[in-house]
Design a protein around this motif. Structure first.
Motif, PDB file in Angstrom:
ATOM      1  N   SER A 187      34.017  15.068  74.906  1.00  0.00           N
ATOM      2  CA  SER A 187      34.630  16.237  74.276  1.00  0.00           C
ATOM      3  C   SER A 187      33.589  17.020  73.485  1.00  0.00           C
ATOM      4  O   SER A 187      33.546  18.258  73.553  1.00  0.00           O
ATOM      5  N   PHE A 188      32.722  16.305  72.753  1.00  0.00           N
ATOM      6  CA  PHE A 188      31.682  16.986  71.979  1.00  0.00           C
ATOM      7  C   PHE A 188      30.717  17.729  72.904  1.00  0.00           C
ATOM      8  O   PHE A 188      30.369  18.883  72.657  1.00  0.00           O
ATOM      9  N   ILE A 189      30.265  17.058  73.978  1.00  0.00           N
ATOM     10  CA  ILE A 189      29.329  17.686  74.914  1.00  0.00           C
ATOM     11  C   ILE A 189      29.953  18.933  75.530  1.00  0.00           C
ATOM     12  O   ILE A 189      29.302  19.974  75.655  1.00  0.00           O
ATOM     13  N   SER A 190      31.215  18.841  75.890  1.00  0.00           N
ATOM     14  CA  SER A 190      31.910  19.988  76.493  1.00  0.00           C
ATOM     15  C   SER A 190      31.959  21.167  75.518  1.00  0.00           C
ATOM     16  O   SER A 190      31.670  22.314  75.890  1.00  0.00           O
ATOM     17  N   GLN A 191      32.312  20.896  74.263  1.00  0.00           N
ATOM     18  CA  GLN A 191      32.376  21.962  73.268  1.00  0.00           C
ATOM     19  C   GLN A 191      30.988  22.527  72.968  1.00  0.00           C
ATOM     20  O   GLN A 191      30.834  23.738  72.791  1.00  0.00           O
ATOM     21  N   PHE A 192      30.001  21.647  72.931  1.00  0.00           N
ATOM     22  CA  PHE A 192      28.632  22.087  72.655  1.00  0.00           C
ATOM     23  C   PHE A 192      28.131  23.006  73.773  1.00  0.00           C
ATOM     24  O   PHE A 192      27.505  24.038  73.509  1.00  0.00           O
ATOM     25  N   GLU A 193      28.400  22.655  75.022  1.00  0.00           N
ATOM     26  CA  GLU A 193      27.941  23.470  76.141  1.00  0.00           C
ATOM     27  C   GLU A 193      28.607  24.849  76.150  1.00  0.00           C
ATOM     28  O   GLU A 193      28.027  25.815  76.639  1.00  0.00           O
ATOM     29  N   ARG A 194      29.806  24.926  75.594  1.00  0.00           N
ATOM     30  CA  ARG A 194      30.520  26.209  75.547  1.00  0.00           C
ATOM     31  C   ARG A 194      30.221  26.982  74.269  1.00  0.00           C
ATOM     32  O   ARG A 194      30.793  28.063  74.044  1.00  0.00           O
ATOM     33  N   GLY A 195      29.335  26.455  73.431  1.00  0.00           N
ATOM     34  CA  GLY A 195      28.962  27.139  72.204  1.00  0.00           C
ATOM     35  C   GLY A 195      30.008  27.062  71.117  1.00  0.00           C
ATOM     36  O   GLY A 195      29.972  27.838  70.155  1.00  0.00           O
ATOM     37  N   LEU A 196      30.929  26.106  71.238  1.00  0.00           N
ATOM     38  CA  LEU A 196      32.011  25.982  70.257  1.00  0.00           C
ATOM     39  C   LEU A 196      31.646  25.046  69.107  1.00  0.00           C
ATOM     40  O   LEU A 196      32.364  24.988  68.108  1.00  0.00           O
ATOM     41  N   SER A 197      30.553  24.323  69.258  1.00  0.00           N
ATOM     42  CA  SER A 197      30.095  23.444  68.183  1.00  0.00           C
ATOM     43  C   SER A 197      28.574  23.359  68.229  1.00  0.00           C
ATOM     44  O   SER A 197      27.958  23.589  69.279  1.00  0.00           O
ATOM     45  N   GLY A 198      27.972  23.050  67.090  1.00  0.00           N
ATOM     46  CA  GLY A 198      26.528  22.926  67.009  1.00  0.00           C
ATOM     47  C   GLY A 198      26.109  21.471  67.110  1.00  0.00           C
ATOM     48  O   GLY A 198      26.935  20.575  67.257  1.00  0.00           O
ATOM     49  N   ALA A 199      24.805  21.237  67.039  1.00  0.00           N
ATOM     50  CA  ALA A 199      24.277  19.875  67.090  1.00  0.00           C
ATOM     51  C   ALA A 199      23.096  19.776  66.149  1.00  0.00           C
ATOM     52  O   ALA A 199      22.315  20.722  66.019  1.00  0.00           O
ATOM     53  N   ASN A 200      22.951  18.639  65.487  1.00  0.00           N
ATOM     54  CA  ASN A 200      21.788  18.460  64.618  1.00  0.00           C
ATOM     55  C   ASN A 200      20.571  18.103  65.469  1.00  0.00           C
ATOM     56  O   ASN A 200      20.675  17.859  66.669  1.00  0.00           O
ATOM     57  N   THR A 201      19.431  18.086  64.843  1.00  0.00           N
ATOM     58  CA  THR A 201      18.181  17.893  65.592  1.00  0.00           C
ATOM     59  C   THR A 201      18.126  16.534  66.287  1.00  0.00           C
ATOM     60  O   THR A 201      17.635  16.435  67.415  1.00  0.00           O
ATOM     61  N   SER A 202      18.613  15.490  65.655  1.00  0.00           N
ATOM     62  CA  SER A 202      18.543  14.165  66.267  1.00  0.00           C
ATOM     63  C   SER A 202      19.418  14.098  67.516  1.00  0.00           C
ATOM     64  O   SER A 202      19.022  13.507  68.527  1.00  0.00           O
TER      65      SER A 202
END
Length: 206
Positions: free
Chosen positions: A47-62
């Motif tokens: 779910s996180f990867i899907s949202q991240f790929e759609r620009g709906l959530s960010g990710a920290n550097t690690s």
């Protein structure tokens, strides 16, 4: 490649989430990695990867570093918005190579970042080999083409004697190794799809 200025604000990478997410999805798709497989490799969720790929959530550097490692690219590849040049000639002398060992030299022909497939050339002195023990990598499709000389290819329990012009295909999940059994130098070409090399493997080529 454009200069990358990765800044951290509240432990999140500074950049357009939509653009970064699109590039992550592009690399994941090229490598034929599912959302679940990438999530497992990066200790996140599908779910996180899907949202991240759609620009709906960010990710920290690690997290972004773990994603890059799982996809076999560098973190800078997610920020480089420029098109990757094509139709560039790579001379034999300029091929990135691993240190010579066991009378064996392996060079990388594919341009980084690696996309749909990766290509390598192995050069073997008489008696040279990829090592005493067979090795496996990922679960991809590999073709081996003998360019010159005579080699012995072991795939699982099977052993094949191959000469210049001979080729064979097999799964990279099956342990395999190559040895030069001729009296002259041998050279082979490997084509692997989808790519199996991680960024730490690619970084060994100089």
């Amino acid at each position: 490649m454009n200069e990358i200025r990765a800044k951290v604000s509240r432990d999140e990478v500074d950049g357009d989430p939509a653009t970064i997410g699109q590039r992550v999805k592009a690399f994941r798709t090229m490598r034929r990695i599912t959302l679940r497989e990438l999530a497992e490799a990066t200790q996140t969720t599908a779910s996180f990867i899907s949202q991240f790929e759609r620009g709906l959530s960010g990710a920290n550097t690690s997290t972004l570093m773990r994603i890059a490692t799982a996809l076999g690219v560098s973190i800078a590849d997610f920020f480089d918005s420029g098109a990757i040049p094509s139709h560039q000639v790579l001379s034999r002398a300029m091929r990135p190579a691993l240190p010579v060992s066991e009378g064996y030299r392996k060079t990388l022909l594919s341009r980084r970042p690696i996309r749909e497939f990766e290509v390598y050339v192995g050069e073997f002195e008489p008696g040279g080999s990829t090592g005493d023990q067979p090795y496996s990598h990922g679960n991809a499709h590999e073709m081996c083409l003998v360019l010159q000389g005579e080699v012995e290819l072991t795939i699982g329990e099977s052993v094949y004697r191959m000469k210049a012009g001979d080729s064979i295909e097999y799964s990279t999940a099956i342990p395999h190794k190559i040895r030069n059994v001729g009296h002259a130098r041998a050279e082979v070409l490997w084509v692997i799809s989808p790519p199996t090399s991680a960024i730490k493997d690619l970084n060994q080529y100089r």
